[in-house]
Each structure stands twice: as C-alpha cells, then as structure tokens.
Write a protein that holds these residues in place. Structure first.
Motif, PDB file in Angstrom:
ATOM      1  N   LYS A 134      -0.071   4.511   0.366  1.00  0.00           N
ATOM      2  CA  LYS A 134      -0.442   5.529   1.345  1.00  0.00           C
ATOM      3  C   LYS A 134      -0.088   5.138   2.778  1.00  0.00           C
ATOM      4  O   LYS A 134       0.404   5.962   3.547  1.00  0.00           O
ATOM      5  CB  LYS A 134      -1.938   5.813   1.239  1.00  0.00           C
ATOM      6  CG  LYS A 134      -2.397   6.954   2.095  1.00  0.00           C
ATOM      7  CD  LYS A 134      -3.860   7.252   1.855  1.00  0.00           C
ATOM      8  CE  LYS A 134      -4.313   8.432   2.665  1.00  0.00           C
ATOM      9  NZ  LYS A 134      -5.725   8.735   2.451  1.00  0.00           N
ATOM     10  N   GLU A 135      -0.311   3.898   3.132  1.00  0.00           N
ATOM     11  CA  GLU A 135      -0.141   3.494   4.529  1.00  0.00           C
ATOM     12  C   GLU A 135       1.202   2.823   4.813  1.00  0.00           C
ATOM     13  O   GLU A 135       1.561   2.647   5.971  1.00  0.00           O
ATOM     14  CB  GLU A 135      -1.273   2.561   4.934  1.00  0.00           C
ATOM     15  CG  GLU A 135      -2.614   3.260   4.941  1.00  0.00           C
ATOM     16  CD  GLU A 135      -3.757   2.316   5.254  1.00  0.00           C
ATOM     17  OE1 GLU A 135      -3.510   1.163   5.625  1.00  0.00           O
ATOM     18  OE2 GLU A 135      -4.908   2.745   5.106  1.00  0.00           O
ATOM     19  N   GLY A 136       1.942   2.461   3.777  1.00  0.00           N
ATOM     20  CA  GLY A 136       3.175   1.737   4.023  1.00  0.00           C
ATOM     21  C   GLY A 136       4.389   2.320   3.326  1.00  0.00           C
ATOM     22  O   GLY A 136       5.359   2.717   3.960  1.00  0.00           O
TER      23      GLY A 136
ATOM     24  N   PRO B 258       5.147   6.432   3.814  1.00  0.00           N
ATOM     25  CA  PRO B 258       5.761   6.705   5.117  1.00  0.00           C
ATOM     26  C   PRO B 258       7.174   6.122   5.246  1.00  0.00           C
ATOM     27  O   PRO B 258       8.048   6.733   5.870  1.00  0.00           O
ATOM     28  CB  PRO B 258       4.801   6.053   6.114  1.00  0.00           C
ATOM     29  CG  PRO B 258       3.478   6.072   5.426  1.00  0.00           C
ATOM     30  CD  PRO B 258       3.811   5.833   3.973  1.00  0.00           C
TER      31      PRO B 258
ATOM     32  N   CYS C 164       0.841  -1.192   0.000  1.00  0.00           N
ATOM     33  CA  CYS C 164       0.000   0.000   0.000  1.00  0.00           C
ATOM     34  C   CYS C 164       0.880   1.248   0.000  1.00  0.00           C
ATOM     35  O   CYS C 164       1.715   1.430   0.888  1.00  0.00           O
ATOM     36  CB  CYS C 164      -0.894  -0.011   1.231  1.00  0.00           C
ATOM     37  SG  CYS C 164      -1.901   1.464   1.396  1.00  0.00           S
TER      38      CYS C 164
END
Length: 73
Positions: A16-18, A21, A14
């Motif tokens: 956006k979530e992984g 970041p 992912c």
C-alpha cells in the motif's frame, strides 16, 4: 523470468505505501501484475535499488528451481 507478488512479499515491502505507488509512477498495470506478474527486465530497467532487490529474489528462486530440476534428471 517473471516477478510476482510473492517476490515483493519476500522482500518485505509494503504494497500500500511503497509498491503500489511505485507501480503507479511507472504507469504499470497493477491488476495485470497481480494476475500475471511482470517481466523482470522491465523492473530491472528502473535501476531502483528496491526493485533490483525484488529481481534478485526472483532470480534466486529461479536458480533454485533449476537446480532442483537438474538434480531430478
């Protein structure tokens, strides 16, 4: 060898979530990566298991490309 967004997608990660970041934590330039990729050596040096999976995917793609090129020669 370069890592591109297609390798991250192939790993099923992912953005956006992984991945985003993770890039931010490494202080890597996300827009530059999207435009130009990132050297696999840089990603490999993290020794992060998920990052290493992406390197493996890119390496497999590179190996397949070379195999096809050699079969045409």
């Amino acid at each position: 060898m370069k890592i591109y967004i297609r390798h991250i997608r192939a790993a099923g990660y992912c953005r956006k979530e992984g991945v985003k970041p993770f890039f931010d934590a490494q202080k890597w330039d996300w827009p530059d990566f999207l435009a130009n990729g990132i050297d696999a050596d840089i990603v490999e040096k993290t020794n992060d298991a998920m990052a290493l999976k992406i390197v493996e995917i890119a390496q497999a793609e590179e190996d397949e490309r070379r195999k096809e090129a050699n079969s045409r020669a």
